[in-house]
Design an enzyme around this catalytic site. Sequence first.
Site, PDB file in Angstrom:
ATOM      1  N   GLU A 122     -11.969  90.039  50.734  1.00  0.00           N
ATOM      2  CA  GLU A 122     -11.802  88.608  50.453  1.00  0.00           C
ATOM      3  C   GLU A 122     -11.669  87.924  51.813  1.00  0.00           C
ATOM      4  OE1 GLU A 122      -8.403  87.622  47.952  1.00  0.00           O
ATOM      5  OE2 GLU A 122      -8.164  85.744  49.050  1.00  0.00           O
ATOM      6  N   ARG A 176      -9.325  80.220  55.667  1.00  0.00           N
ATOM      7  CA  ARG A 176      -8.256  79.791  56.567  1.00  0.00           C
ATOM      8  C   ARG A 176      -8.786  79.597  57.979  1.00  0.00           C
ATOM      9  NH1 ARG A 176      -2.709  82.922  54.836  1.00  0.00           N
ATOM     10  NH2 ARG A 176      -2.973  82.586  52.608  1.00  0.00           N
ATOM     11  N   THR A 200      -8.736  81.677  49.683  1.00  0.00           N
ATOM     12  CA  THR A 200      -8.140  80.398  50.114  1.00  0.00           C
ATOM     13  C   THR A 200      -9.146  79.257  49.935  1.00  0.00           C
ATOM     14  OG1 THR A 200      -6.972  81.732  51.799  1.00  0.00           O
ATOM     15  CG2 THR A 200      -6.581  79.371  51.836  1.00  0.00           C
ATOM     16  N   LYS A 260      -4.875  85.720  40.072  1.00  0.00           N
ATOM     17  CA  LYS A 260      -4.134  86.117  41.271  1.00  0.00           C
ATOM     18  C   LYS A 260      -2.664  85.736  41.054  1.00  0.00           C
ATOM     19  CE  LYS A 260      -3.756  85.071  46.217  1.00  0.00           C
ATOM     20  NZ  LYS A 260      -4.480  84.741  47.436  1.00  0.00           N
TER      21      LYS A 260
HETATM   22  C1  3PG Z   1      -3.335  85.628  50.937  1.00  0.00           C
HETATM   23  O1  3PG Z   1      -4.071  85.051  51.740  1.00  0.00           O
HETATM   24  O2  3PG Z   1      -3.586  85.740  49.741  1.00  0.00           O
HETATM   25  C2  3PG Z   1      -2.044  86.190  51.445  1.00  0.00           C
HETATM   26  O3  3PG Z   1      -1.693  85.574  52.634  1.00  0.00           O
HETATM   27  C3  3PG Z   1      -2.080  87.666  51.665  1.00  0.00           C
HETATM   28  O4  3PG Z   1      -0.771  88.060  51.787  1.00  0.00           O
HETATM   29  P1  3PG Z   1      -0.324  89.228  52.775  1.00  0.00           P
HETATM   30  O5  3PG Z   1      -0.776  88.809  54.153  1.00  0.00           O
HETATM   31  O6  3PG Z   1       1.183  89.247  52.652  1.00  0.00           O
HETATM   32  O7  3PG Z   1      -0.959  90.493  52.309  1.00  0.00           O
END
Ligand code: 3PG
Length: 210
Positions: free
Chosen positions: A41, A45, A69, A129
């Site tokens: 995924e 970001r 995201t 999710k």
């Molecule tokens: C996401 O982008 O869904 C989360 O930031 C992932 O979380 P993690 O970095 O704690 O695994």
Amino acid sequence: MNDILQQLGHIKIIPIIALEEAETAVPLGKALLAGGLPCAEITFRTAAAAEAIQKMSAAHPDMLVGAGTVLTVAQARQAKAVGAQFIVTPGFDTAVVDWCLAHEMPITPGVITPTDINQALAKGLNVLKFFPAEAAGGIKFLKAVAAPYGGVKFIPTGGINETNLADYLRLPMVHACGGSFMVEKSWLSAGQFDKVTEMSARAAAIVKTI
Ligand code: 3PG
């Protein structure tokens, strides 16, 4: 259930990645595949997201590459255009969900409360999710909130790591888990893809114990 979401449910772990450089996507995909995790995924970001999705998908057609995201319809549209096979959103956004449904794009919207889950069910979505999993209360909270929703499957994400992964995966309502622990930023910037492979293999080994 949609075929892509079904495949994610077989792989059981979705590596979540924020890439600064789109070029990293190709060796990163190779490293994930070598570790036994044929999906990713790539999150919006960073500005490199769309190009990274395009490069990883083109170089590794055997991988399931999705966009994470996703906050706007414009990003969902862009993700589909560059080859993303699924969309993940941090919360429940009606406009993004409607766009994905209209364009036959698999989507797992983020939920945390019963109200969020109701909204998703009203759209016919039942693979969701669960974010942010650990910060919201972890397994105890997930069990409580999932109890009234028999047919719903969750993808806990946020704070999942090598230590708690198995406990989540053992829960009957858990479809897969998302996490960034096998793709640490410092490894990517240092070109240490062998570490990605090593941690991915350890995560994949945990799946085999379930
Ligand atoms: C996401 O982008 O869904 C989360 O930031 C992932 O979380 P993690 O970095 O704690 O695994």
